[in-house]
Design a protein around this motif. Structure first.
Motif, PDB file in Angstrom:
ATOM      1  N   ASN A 141       0.838  -1.202   0.000  1.00  0.00           N
ATOM      2  CA  ASN A 141       0.000   0.000   0.000  1.00  0.00           C
ATOM      3  C   ASN A 141       0.873   1.253   0.000  1.00  0.00           C
ATOM      4  OD1 ASN A 141      -2.908  -1.115   0.412  1.00  0.00           O
ATOM      5  ND2 ASN A 141      -1.631  -2.250   1.849  1.00  0.00           N
ATOM      6  N   ILE A 142       0.781   2.039  -1.066  1.00  0.00           N
ATOM      7  CA  ILE A 142       1.714   3.146  -1.275  1.00  0.00           C
ATOM      8  C   ILE A 142       1.471   4.294  -0.302  1.00  0.00           C
ATOM      9  CG2 ILE A 142       2.490   4.891  -2.937  1.00  0.00           C
ATOM     10  CD1 ILE A 142       1.850   2.834  -5.145  1.00  0.00           C
ATOM     11  N   ALA A 143       0.274   4.838  -0.308  1.00  0.00           N
ATOM     12  CA  ALA A 143      -0.077   5.962   0.576  1.00  0.00           C
ATOM     13  C   ALA A 143      -1.456   5.664   1.158  1.00  0.00           C
ATOM     14  CB  ALA A 143      -0.080   7.272  -0.189  1.00  0.00           C
ATOM     15  N   PRO A 144      -1.525   4.770   2.132  1.00  0.00           N
ATOM     16  CA  PRO A 144      -2.825   4.298   2.613  1.00  0.00           C
ATOM     17  C   PRO A 144      -3.667   5.393   3.244  1.00  0.00           C
ATOM     18  CG  PRO A 144      -1.048   3.503   4.023  1.00  0.00           C
ATOM     19  CD  PRO A 144      -0.402   4.106   2.825  1.00  0.00           C
ATOM     20  N   SER A 145      -4.961   5.321   2.950  1.00  0.00           N
ATOM     21  CA  SER A 145      -5.928   6.221   3.579  1.00  0.00           C
ATOM     22  C   SER A 145      -6.148   5.789   5.021  1.00  0.00           C
ATOM     23  CB  SER A 145      -7.254   6.166   2.826  1.00  0.00           C
ATOM     24  OG  SER A 145      -7.824   4.860   2.942  1.00  0.00           O
ATOM     25  N   LEU A 146      -6.895   6.575   5.758  1.00  0.00           N
ATOM     26  CA  LEU A 146      -7.210   6.210   7.135  1.00  0.00           C
ATOM     27  C   LEU A 146      -7.923   4.865   7.188  1.00  0.00           C
ATOM     28  CD1 LEU A 146      -7.430   6.774  10.162  1.00  0.00           C
ATOM     29  CD2 LEU A 146      -9.476   8.156   9.678  1.00  0.00           C
ATOM     30  N   GLU A 147      -8.893   4.669   6.306  1.00  0.00           N
ATOM     31  CA  GLU A 147      -9.606   3.388   6.290  1.00  0.00           C
ATOM     32  C   GLU A 147      -8.659   2.235   5.988  1.00  0.00           C
ATOM     33  OE1 GLU A 147     -13.432   1.217   4.086  1.00  0.00           O
ATOM     34  OE2 GLU A 147     -12.649   3.118   3.321  1.00  0.00           O
TER      35      GLU A 147
END
Length: 297
Positions: A141-147
């Motif tokens: 996961n490169i730039a994962p969101s909060l979710e």
């Protein structure tokens, strides 16, 4: 606990079947042979049947079935199908690109998707350190969101549980220990902690934002006046981006001389990741970790 304890733990489980995608490679067969010796596992080997028979001809007999495939893509698809149809418990990467394997894993109709985000979980044994360390996510996961960070943490918690840590302590890492509106990693860290406190993420104790030193060193945490049950005692290090995770992963290997086991979690079955750069010992640890993680799913 040490990584070698994973091998004993996996060996104590009922015999598992491991589907190896594109296994016609000398180093892959060596890893498979070692796992067969230590773990009493059964293997489904996909790939060129002629090459596989040639590679196995001079090896001691172990429980393996050959499934012919003409290409890496076909090997991946057949190995994934074996897991999806419950003919195998664990998927293992052979001599093919990770992207090829993951394309089959993520196929909407014939893959191993679940409701969770897939994420990489690395378990490190650092010399002279008193516990195993879990680093996530350093590869997918490169730039994962909060979710997505929530899913990534939950995956790591499942892996920690499978290894025998019933309530791991998770540090949500950032560059500083206070919330700064200009630094998204600190905002996400504070939100992850609240998600744990309110039961949206279960099975762990979390704190953050924490800088790396305050997460793993009680002396550093004390010097900065940071208290709590996680500071200086973290088991899981949840990183904010793939760059941070990848650098931490490789620092553990090359500077700290750590041994490592790695899996992809979040699919319908764990995926053992081995590479040519891994030592034979670390390859065995990754397979053992995947077997242990399969008990949690």
């Amino acid at each position: 606990m040490k990584l070698r304890d994973l091998v004993e733990k996996a060996a104590a489980k009922n015999a598992k079947t491991i589907a190896v995608a594109h296994a016609a490679d000398k180093e892959v067969i060596q890893a498979v042979k070692m796992a067969a010796e230590h773990l009493s596992a059964r293997f489904l080997l996909t790939g060129d049947s002629g090459k596989l028979k040639e590679l196995l001809a001079n090896e001691p007999k172990f429980n393996a079935e050959i499934i012919h495939a003409d290409s890496p893509e076909e090997s991946a698809a057949k190995a994934v199908r074996a897991v999806r149809e419950q003919e195998a418990d664990v998927l293992m990467k052979g001599n093919l690109p990770s992207s090829t394997l993951l394309k089959s894993v993520l196929n909407r109709h014939e893959g191993l998707r679940s409701k969770m985000v897939l994420s990489h979980v690395a378990v490190f044994e650092v010399p002279d350190y008193d516990r195993l360390m879990y680093v996530t996510d350093s590869a997918l996961n490169i730039a994962p969101s909060l979710e997505e960070l929530g899913h990534i943490l939950q995956n790591a918690v499942h892996v920690a549980h499978s290894v025998g840590n019933p309530m791991p302590k998770a540090a949500v890492l950032a560059a500083i220990e206070t919330v700064n509106p200009k630094m998204e990693a600190t905002l996400n860290a504070a939100a992850i902690v609240q998600m744990c406190n309110r039961g949206q993420i279960t099975g762990c104790i979390a704190d953050g934002p924490l800088a790396l030193d305050n997460a793993v060193s009680q002396a550093a945490a004390l010097q900065k006046g940071i208290s709590g049950s996680v500071a200086g005692q973290a088991d899981i290090l949840l990183v904010p981006s793939i760059e941070a995770g990848n650098m931490l992963y490789k620092s553990m290997i090359y500077f700290a001389k750590a041994n490592v086991a790695a899996v992809i979690a979040g699919a319908k079955a764990p995926i053992a990741l081995t590479s040519r750069a891994d030592t034979a010992e670390n390859k065995l640890y990754s397979i053992a970790l995947a077997i242990c993680a399969s008990q949690e799913q």
